[in-house]
Scaffold this motif. Structure first.
Motif, PDB file in Angstrom:
ATOM      1  N   HIS A 129       0.876  -1.175   0.000  1.00 10.81           N
ATOM      2  CA  HIS A 129       0.000   0.000   0.000  1.00 10.81           C
ATOM      3  C   HIS A 129       0.912   1.224   0.000  1.00 10.81           C
ATOM      4  O   HIS A 129       1.758   1.365   0.892  1.00 10.81           O
ATOM      5  CB  HIS A 129      -0.896  -0.024   1.251  1.00 10.81           C
ATOM      6  CG  HIS A 129      -1.673   1.227   1.462  1.00 10.81           C
ATOM      7  ND1 HIS A 129      -1.637   1.918   2.644  1.00 10.81           N
ATOM      8  CD2 HIS A 129      -2.500   1.919   0.646  1.00 10.81           C
ATOM      9  CE1 HIS A 129      -2.420   2.980   2.559  1.00 10.81           C
ATOM     10  NE2 HIS A 129      -2.945   3.005   1.342  1.00 10.81           N
ATOM     11  N   VAL A 130       0.752   2.072  -1.002  1.00  3.85           N
ATOM     12  CA  VAL A 130       1.613   3.246  -1.124  1.00  3.85           C
ATOM     13  C   VAL A 130       1.048   4.370  -0.261  1.00  3.85           C
ATOM     14  O   VAL A 130      -0.126   4.735  -0.382  1.00  3.85           O
ATOM     15  CB  VAL A 130       1.735   3.708  -2.592  1.00  3.85           C
ATOM     16  CG1 VAL A 130       2.657   4.912  -2.702  1.00  3.85           C
ATOM     17  CG2 VAL A 130       2.240   2.566  -3.464  1.00  3.85           C
ATOM     18  N   ILE A 131       1.909   4.874   0.632  1.00  3.63           N
ATOM     19  CA  ILE A 131       1.507   5.949   1.542  1.00  3.63           C
ATOM     20  C   ILE A 131       2.338   7.196   1.276  1.00  3.63           C
ATOM     21  O   ILE A 131       3.416   7.121   0.678  1.00  3.63           O
ATOM     22  CB  ILE A 131       1.650   5.534   3.025  1.00  3.63           C
ATOM     23  CG1 ILE A 131       3.107   5.177   3.353  1.00  3.63           C
ATOM     24  CG2 ILE A 131       0.722   4.376   3.351  1.00  3.63           C
ATOM     25  CD1 ILE A 131       3.388   4.996   4.820  1.00  3.63           C
ATOM     26  N   ASP A 132       1.839   8.303   1.728  1.00  5.91           N
ATOM     27  CA  ASP A 132       2.574   9.568   1.640  1.00  5.91           C
ATOM     28  C   ASP A 132       3.637   9.550   2.728  1.00  5.91           C
ATOM     29  O   ASP A 132       3.358   9.244   3.883  1.00  5.91           O
ATOM     30  CB  ASP A 132       1.605  10.733   1.855  1.00  5.91           C
ATOM     31  CG  ASP A 132       2.235  12.091   1.624  1.00  5.91           C
ATOM     32  OD1 ASP A 132       3.457  12.151   1.392  1.00  5.91           O
ATOM     33  OD2 ASP A 132       1.509  13.086   1.673  1.00  5.91           O
ATOM     34  N   GLY A 133       4.850   9.880   2.390  1.00 10.49           N
ATOM     35  CA  GLY A 133       5.935   9.858   3.368  1.00 10.49           C
ATOM     36  C   GLY A 133       5.927  11.032   4.319  1.00 10.49           C
ATOM     37  O   GLY A 133       6.610  11.028   5.332  1.00 10.49           O
ATOM     38  N   ALA A 134       5.140  12.053   4.005  1.00 12.46           N
ATOM     39  CA  ALA A 134       5.128  13.242   4.865  1.00 12.46           C
ATOM     40  C   ALA A 134       4.152  13.050   6.025  1.00 12.46           C
ATOM     41  O   ALA A 134       3.071  12.517   5.852  1.00 12.46           O
ATOM     42  CB  ALA A 134       4.726  14.462   4.051  1.00 12.46           C
ATOM     43  N   GLU A 135       4.557  13.461   7.207  1.00 11.95           N
ATOM     44  CA  GLU A 135       3.679  13.447   8.381  1.00 11.95           C
ATOM     45  C   GLU A 135       3.856  14.763   9.120  1.00 11.95           C
ATOM     46  O   GLU A 135       4.971  15.194   9.365  1.00 11.95           O
ATOM     47  CB  GLU A 135       4.024  12.300   9.322  1.00 11.95           C
ATOM     48  CG  GLU A 135       3.577  10.954   8.830  1.00 11.95           C
ATOM     49  CD  GLU A 135       3.757   9.874   9.873  1.00 11.95           C
ATOM     50  OE1 GLU A 135       3.601  10.157  11.086  1.00 11.95           O
ATOM     51  OE2 GLU A 135       4.066   8.747   9.482  1.00 11.95           O
ATOM     52  N   LEU A 136       2.759  15.348   9.478  1.00 11.01           N
ATOM     53  CA  LEU A 136       2.798  16.618  10.190  1.00 11.01           C
ATOM     54  C   LEU A 136       2.681  16.368  11.694  1.00 11.01           C
ATOM     55  O   LEU A 136       1.837  15.610  12.142  1.00 11.01           O
ATOM     56  CB  LEU A 136       1.635  17.516   9.725  1.00 11.01           C
ATOM     57  CG  LEU A 136       1.549  18.894  10.361  1.00 11.01           C
ATOM     58  CD1 LEU A 136       2.778  19.719  10.001  1.00 11.01           C
ATOM     59  CD2 LEU A 136       0.274  19.580   9.901  1.00 11.01           C
ATOM     60  N   ALA A 137       3.557  16.985  12.451  1.00 10.30           N
ATOM     61  CA  ALA A 137       3.524  16.888  13.907  1.00 10.30           C
ATOM     62  C   ALA A 137       3.651  18.296  14.480  1.00 10.30           C
ATOM     63  O   ALA A 137       4.409  19.121  13.985  1.00 10.30           O
ATOM     64  CB  ALA A 137       4.657  16.001  14.420  1.00 10.30           C
ATOM     65  N   ILE A 138       2.901  18.561  15.517  1.00 10.78           N
ATOM     66  CA  ILE A 138       3.009  19.845  16.214  1.00 10.78           C
ATOM     67  C   ILE A 138       4.125  19.704  17.242  1.00 10.78           C
ATOM     68  O   ILE A 138       4.089  18.822  18.095  1.00 10.78           O
ATOM     69  CB  ILE A 138       1.669  20.216  16.884  1.00 10.78           C
ATOM     70  CG1 ILE A 138       0.596  20.357  15.824  1.00 10.78           C
ATOM     71  CG2 ILE A 138       1.832  21.488  17.729  1.00 10.78           C
ATOM     72  CD1 ILE A 138      -0.794  20.518  16.369  1.00 10.78           C
ATOM     73  N   THR A 139       5.104  20.571  17.139  1.00 11.97           N
ATOM     74  CA  THR A 139       6.240  20.482  18.054  1.00 11.97           C
ATOM     75  C   THR A 139       6.201  21.499  19.174  1.00 11.97           C
ATOM     76  O   THR A 139       6.856  21.320  20.199  1.00 11.97           O
ATOM     77  CB  THR A 139       7.575  20.616  17.277  1.00 11.97           C
ATOM     78  OG1 THR A 139       7.578  21.871  16.593  1.00 11.97           O
ATOM     79  CG2 THR A 139       7.728  19.488  16.275  1.00 11.97           C
ATOM     80  N   SER A 140       5.454  22.569  18.986  1.00  7.15           N
ATOM     81  CA  SER A 140       5.282  23.540  20.068  1.00  7.15           C
ATOM     82  C   SER A 140       4.154  24.494  19.705  1.00  7.15           C
ATOM     83  O   SER A 140       3.753  24.586  18.555  1.00  7.15           O
ATOM     84  CB  SER A 140       6.569  24.332  20.334  1.00  7.15           C
ATOM     85  OG  SER A 140       6.836  25.178  19.258  1.00  7.15           O
ATOM     86  N   SER A 141       3.658  25.180  20.736  1.00  6.26           N
ATOM     87  CA  SER A 141       2.629  26.210  20.505  1.00  6.26           C
ATOM     88  C   SER A 141       2.654  27.172  21.702  1.00  6.26           C
ATOM     89  O   SER A 141       3.159  26.840  22.765  1.00  6.26           O
ATOM     90  CB  SER A 141       1.239  25.574  20.381  1.00  6.26           C
ATOM     91  OG  SER A 141       0.891  24.940  21.570  1.00  6.26           O
ATOM     92  N   THR A 142       2.109  28.359  21.483  1.00  6.44           N
ATOM     93  CA  THR A 142       1.998  29.326  22.561  1.00  6.44           C
ATOM     94  C   THR A 142       0.672  30.069  22.440  1.00  6.44           C
ATOM     95  O   THR A 142       0.109  30.202  21.352  1.00  6.44           O
ATOM     96  CB  THR A 142       3.145  30.369  22.518  1.00  6.44           C
ATOM     97  OG1 THR A 142       3.079  31.065  21.283  1.00  6.44           O
ATOM     98  CG2 THR A 142       4.499  29.720  22.693  1.00  6.44           C
ATOM     99  N   VAL A 143       0.182  30.462  23.568  1.00  8.95           N
ATOM    100  CA  VAL A 143      -1.028  31.300  23.630  1.00  8.95           C
ATOM    101  C   VAL A 143      -0.742  32.392  24.644  1.00  8.95           C
ATOM    102  O   VAL A 143      -0.270  32.119  25.738  1.00  8.95           O
ATOM    103  CB  VAL A 143      -2.275  30.494  24.073  1.00  8.95           C
ATOM    104  CG1 VAL A 143      -3.473  31.391  24.214  1.00  8.95           C
ATOM    105  CG2 VAL A 143      -2.526  29.351  23.090  1.00  8.95           C
ATOM    106  N   GLU A 144      -1.006  33.648  24.308  1.00  7.43           N
ATOM    107  CA  GLU A 144      -0.760  34.742  25.243  1.00  7.43           C
ATOM    108  C   GLU A 144      -2.016  35.532  25.474  1.00  7.43           C
ATOM    109  O   GLU A 144      -2.902  35.585  24.700  1.00  7.43           O
ATOM    110  CB  GLU A 144       0.343  35.643  24.705  1.00  7.43           C
ATOM    111  CG  GLU A 144       1.668  34.899  24.718  1.00  7.43           C
ATOM    112  CD  GLU A 144       2.802  35.804  24.296  1.00  7.43           C
ATOM    113  OE1 GLU A 144       2.735  37.041  24.434  1.00  7.43           O
ATOM    114  OE2 GLU A 144       3.787  35.249  23.816  1.00  7.43           O
TER     115      GLU A 144
END
Length: 144
Positions: A129-144
């Protein structure tokens, strides 16, 4: 998003297995037996794979076969180099092939492993099964 992708992959794999059973036929084999010797392997375009197949001469005389494999699907195919296999009665041998998924293989496409020997062929219960090699991950975030 990753959970949804995993569920989609599982649903796709189940559909492929069901379609595979209907196209191959069960020939007195149980569903458990067919499921234990196969599966769906996720690969990205261009990614390497290895195939290992064990053969046994179940006849009463020595035999020689020309053996080849292919992954065959609607969107892409790959063919391995033929190999010569000579076995005495009751003897076993393992053959291996290596290859890579074509760079132009479409994402979410599948191809099934087929073994060719002399004038016969046998579709096996293995798919890529051919999959997309890209994966998105959230590494940080801020809220002020």
């Amino acid at each position: 998003m990753k959970k949804g992708s995993a569920l989609l992959s599982i649903a796709l794999a189940a559909t492929i297995v069901i379609l595979g059973f209907s196209s191959v036929g069960l020939d007195n084999q149980s569903l458990t037996c067919l499921a234990c010797s196969g599966g769906v392997v996720d690969k990205t375009p261009g990614e390497d794979f290895a195939v290992e197949i064990k053969f046994k001469n179940t006849g009463k005389a020595e035999g020689t076969w020309s053996v080849s494999i292919a992954f065959e699907g609607e969107a892409w195919t790959w063919s391995g180099t033929p190999k010569t296999l000579t076995l005495k009665p009751c003897h076993k041998k393992t053959l291996t092939w290596t290859g890579d998924v074509p760079e132009d293989a479409p994402i979410d496409s599948v191809a099934r492993l087929v073994v060719y020997y002399d004038d016969s062929f046998e579709p096996l219960s293995w798919w890529i099964h051919v999959i997309d090699g890209a994966e998105l991950a959230i590494t940080s975030s801020t809220v002020e």
